[in-house]
Design a protein around this motif. Structure first.
Motif, short mmCIF file in Angstrom:
data_model
loop_
_atom_site.label_atom_id
_atom_site.label_comp_id
_atom_site.label_asym_id
_atom_site.label_seq_id
_atom_site.Cartn_x
_atom_site.Cartn_y
_atom_site.Cartn_z
N ILE A 106 0.83 -1.20 0.00
CA ILE A 106 0.00 0.00 0.00
C ILE A 106 0.87 1.25 0.00
O ILE A 106 0.61 2.21 -0.73
CB ILE A 106 -0.94 0.00 1.22
CG1 ILE A 106 -1.88 -1.20 1.18
CG2 ILE A 106 -1.72 1.31 1.28
CD1 ILE A 106 -2.79 -1.23 -0.02
N GLU A 107 1.92 1.23 0.82
CA GLU A 107 2.81 2.39 0.89
C GLU A 107 3.47 2.65 -0.46
O GLU A 107 3.64 3.80 -0.89
CB GLU A 107 3.87 2.21 1.96
CG GLU A 107 4.78 3.42 2.12
CD GLU A 107 5.80 3.25 3.23
OE1 GLU A 107 6.44 4.25 3.58
OE2 GLU A 107 5.97 2.11 3.73
N ASP A 108 3.84 1.57 -1.15
CA ASP A 108 4.51 1.72 -2.46
C ASP A 108 3.62 2.44 -3.46
O ASP A 108 4.05 3.38 -4.13
CB ASP A 108 4.89 0.34 -3.00
CG ASP A 108 5.44 0.43 -4.42
OD1 ASP A 108 6.53 1.00 -4.59
OD2 ASP A 108 4.77 -0.06 -5.35
N VAL A 109 2.34 2.03 -3.56
CA VAL A 109 1.47 2.67 -4.55
C VAL A 109 1.17 4.12 -4.15
O VAL A 109 1.07 5.01 -5.01
CB VAL A 109 0.18 1.85 -4.75
CG1 VAL A 109 -0.79 2.00 -3.58
CG2 VAL A 109 -0.51 2.26 -6.06
N LEU A 110 1.05 4.38 -2.85
CA LEU A 110 0.81 5.76 -2.41
C LEU A 110 2.01 6.66 -2.70
O LEU A 110 1.86 7.80 -3.15
CB LEU A 110 0.49 5.78 -0.91
CG LEU A 110 -0.84 5.13 -0.50
CD1 LEU A 110 -0.96 5.07 1.01
CD2 LEU A 110 -2.02 5.88 -1.09
N ARG A 111 3.22 6.13 -2.48
CA ARG A 111 4.42 6.93 -2.74
C ARG A 111 4.63 7.14 -4.24
O ARG A 111 5.04 8.21 -4.67
CB ARG A 111 5.65 6.28 -2.11
CG ARG A 111 5.65 6.34 -0.59
CD ARG A 111 7.00 6.01 0.01
NE ARG A 111 6.98 6.08 1.46
CZ ARG A 111 7.05 7.21 2.17
NH1 ARG A 111 7.15 8.37 1.53
NH2 ARG A 111 7.01 7.18 3.48
N GLY A 142 2.24 7.34 -6.31
CA GLY A 142 1.24 8.37 -6.61
C GLY A 142 1.74 9.75 -6.26
O GLY A 142 1.53 10.71 -7.02
N ASN A 143 2.40 9.89 -5.12
CA ASN A 143 3.00 11.18 -4.75
C ASN A 143 3.98 11.65 -5.82
O ASN A 143 3.95 12.82 -6.24
CB ASN A 143 3.76 11.07 -3.42
CG ASN A 143 2.86 10.90 -2.21
OD1 ASN A 143 3.30 10.41 -1.18
ND2 ASN A 143 1.60 11.31 -2.32
N ALA A 144 4.83 10.72 -6.26
CA ALA A 144 5.85 11.09 -7.25
C ALA A 144 5.23 11.50 -8.58
O ALA A 144 5.68 12.46 -9.22
CB ALA A 144 6.81 9.91 -7.45
N GLY A 145 4.17 10.79 -8.99
CA GLY A 145 3.51 11.16 -10.23
C GLY A 145 2.79 12.49 -10.12
O GLY A 145 2.87 13.33 -11.03
N ARG A 146 2.12 12.71 -8.99
CA ARG A 146 1.40 13.98 -8.79
C ARG A 146 2.38 15.16 -8.79
O ARG A 146 2.03 16.26 -9.28
CB ARG A 146 0.63 13.92 -7.47
CG ARG A 146 -0.15 15.21 -7.16
CD ARG A 146 -1.23 15.43 -8.17
NE ARG A 146 -2.00 16.65 -7.93
CZ ARG A 146 -1.61 17.88 -8.24
NH1 ARG A 146 -0.43 18.06 -8.84
NH2 ARG A 146 -2.37 18.93 -7.99
N ASP A 147 3.56 14.95 -8.29
CA ASP A 147 4.56 16.02 -8.26
C ASP A 147 5.01 16.46 -9.65
O ASP A 147 5.59 17.53 -9.81
CB ASP A 147 5.79 15.59 -7.45
CG ASP A 147 5.54 15.56 -5.95
OD1 ASP A 147 4.51 16.14 -5.52
OD2 ASP A 147 6.34 14.96 -5.22
N ARG A 148 4.76 15.63 -10.65
CA ARG A 148 5.15 15.98 -12.03
C ARG A 148 4.08 16.79 -12.75
O ARG A 148 4.36 17.31 -13.84
CB ARG A 148 5.45 14.71 -12.82
CG ARG A 148 6.64 13.91 -12.31
CD ARG A 148 7.07 12.88 -13.34
NE ARG A 148 7.57 13.52 -14.56
CZ ARG A 148 7.75 12.89 -15.73
NH1 ARG A 148 7.45 11.59 -15.82
NH2 ARG A 148 8.20 13.53 -16.78
#
Length: 365
Positions: free
Chosen positions: A271-276, A278-284
Motif C-alpha cells: 500500500i505504501e509503495d502505490v501511495l508513494r 502516486g506522490n511522485a507522479g502527482r509532483d510531475r
C-alpha cells in the motif's frame, strides 16, 4: 486571417468562433443541426450564412469518427485555403484522410486541451482556451507534408484564442491523451458508478475527495463514446497498467486482514509503495502557468453561503497585499457554510492568517 468557417458548433467549435469573432475575424458557422448554428450565431460567434467564396481557414469541430468525411467534403468544394480539425485524437483522422486521397499539405491536425463537463454552444466561452496547451500535429515529409501557410494559419488561430501551441507527432499525442485525459474520464466514471446503488447514508457522507474524483463523471456519455472509440488501444494499454496496480493493491489490502504479522507487513509495504508512486507522479503535474509544481501553504477559512462572501475575503487578502495563488472550496453537507482553502506562498501564510482574523474571519488550523 480575415475569414474562417467553423464546421460543428458544439462547445469547442463555438468557443473558437467566439474568440475569433471577438478579435475581428468574420466567422461563418455550419452544423448538421441548423438550430445549433443559429444558437451559436445568436451568441455572437459569427453568422450561419454560407460564405460567398473561399475562406482563409476551415475549422472542423465534429466527433472524431466524422472528421475525415467532413474534411474531405470541405476540401472537395474548395471551402478554404487551409483546413484543421480540433478532435481529441489525431492519428486515426489523418490515416482516414490519406485513405480518402485528400491533399494533406492543406491540412493540419490540432487538439486544444480544454473542455468542460457540459457540451453544446450554450456552454461555449471565448476564453475557454486562454493559457491552455493547443497541440499541433503537422504531417511530416517534404512531399505531401503540411504546407507552411497552413501551419501559420493554425498558429494564428492558437494566438487569437490566446492558447499555447505545442507541436507533437500525431500518434505520440494519442498515447499522451490516453494517459492524461481519456483514462481519467473512465476511472472517474467507474468510481462514480459505485455511488449509483450505494446506501443513502453513505452518499450523505460525500466530501471534497469524492467530489474531486467524480467531477468529470458528469460528462456526456455519447461524446465520450465517440472519443474513446477513436483511441481504444492506447487507453486500454493505460488501463491494463492500472488494473495490474489494482490487483496488487487488492492483494495488499487482503494481507492486512491476515493473522500473520509477516503478511500484514507485506501488505502495508504494498500500500505504501502505490501511495508513494502516486506522490511522485502527482509532483510531475505542472503547476501554475505551466511552471514546475509549487508548494503552497493553505490558509483555511470558514465562509458562509451567501452573496458577497467570496468577494469580501478576496478583497481582504488584497488589502493585506497578499496574492492568492489558488483556491478550493469544500462545501459542508446540509449546511449553508463551507471551507475555503486559500493557497499562498509559504512566507505569506502567517500574514494572511493574521489579516483575516483581524477582519473577523474564522480560521481553521
Amino acid at each position: 486571417m480575415r475569414t474562417a468557417l467553423v464546421i460543428g458548433t458544439g462547445l469547442i467549435g463555438t468557443s473558437a468562433a467566439l474568440a475569433l469573432a471577438g478579435r475581428g475575424v468574420r466567422v461563418h458557422l455550419a452544423d448538421h443541426d441548423p438550430d445549433r448554428a443559429r444558437t451559436a450565431a445568436a451568441l455572437g460567434a459569427g453568422t450561419d450564412a454560407e460564405p460567398a467564396g473561399q475562406v482563409d481557414l476551415a475549422i472542423v469541430a465534429v466527433p472524431p469518427a466524422r472528421v475525415a468525411d467532413t474534411l474531405a467534403g470541405a476540401m472537395r468544394r474548395g471551402a478554404a485555403r487551409g483546413y484543421l480539425d480540433v478532435a481529441s485524437v489525431k492519428g486515426g483522422p489523418r490515416r482516414a484522410l490519406t485513405a480518402l486521397g485528400c491533399d494533406l499539405s492543406r491540412y493540419i491536425g490540432t487538439h486544444p486541451m480544454a473542455g468542460r463537463e457540459r457540451s453544446g454552444p450554450l456552454a461555449a466561452s471565448a476564453d475557454l482556451f486562454e493559457g491552455r496547451p493547443w497541440v499541433l500535429t503537422p504531417t511530416p515529409g517534404p512531399d505531401g507534408g503540411t504546407d507552411t501557410e497552413v501551419l501559420n494559419l493554425a498558429l494564428e488561430l492558437v494566438a487569437l484564442c490566446r492558447a499555447v501551441p505545442v507541436v507533437m507527432d500525431a500518434d505520440a499525442h494519442d498515447r499522451a491523451v490516453a494517459l492524461v485525459s481519456h483514462t481519467p474520464q473512465l476511472v472517474s466514471s467507474m468510481v462514480a458508478a459505485r455511488l449509483r446503488d450505494a446506501d443513502e447514508t453513505a452518499v450523505r457522507l460525500c466530501g471534497q475527495g469524492i467530489r474531486d474524483v467524480t467531477r468529470i463523471a458528469a460528462s456526456d456519455p455519447g461524446m465520450w463514446l465517440d472519443i474513446l472509440s477513436a483511441n481504444p488501444g492506447p487507453v486500454a494499454d493505460v488501463l491494463a497498467e492500472i488494473a495490474a496496480d489494482l490487483a496488487d493493491t487488492v492483494r495488499s489490502l487482503r494481507a492486512l486482514e491476515s493473522a500473520s504479522e509477516d503478511e500484514r507487513g507485506g501488505g502495508a509495504a504494498g500500500i505504501e509503495d502505490v501511495l508513494r508512486r502516486g506522490n511522485a507522479g502527482r509532483d510531475r503535474v505542472p503547476g501554475k502557468h505551466g511552471a514546475a509544481p509549487a508548494t503552497y501553504e493553505v490558509v483555511a477559512v470558514y465562509i458562509g453561503d451567501q452573496p458577497g462572501e467570496l468577494a469580501r475575503i478576496f478583497a481582504d487578502a488584497g488589502r493585506a497585499g497578499i496574492n492568492i495563488e489558488d483556491v478550493r472550496i469544500e462545501h459542508a453537507t446540509g449546511q449553508q457554510a463551507g471551507l475555503i482553502q486559500l493557497m499562498v506562498e509559504p512566507r505569506s501564510a502567517e500574514g494572511l492568517t493574521e489579516a483575516l482574523r483581524e477582519r473577523g474571519w474564522s480560521i481553521r488550523r
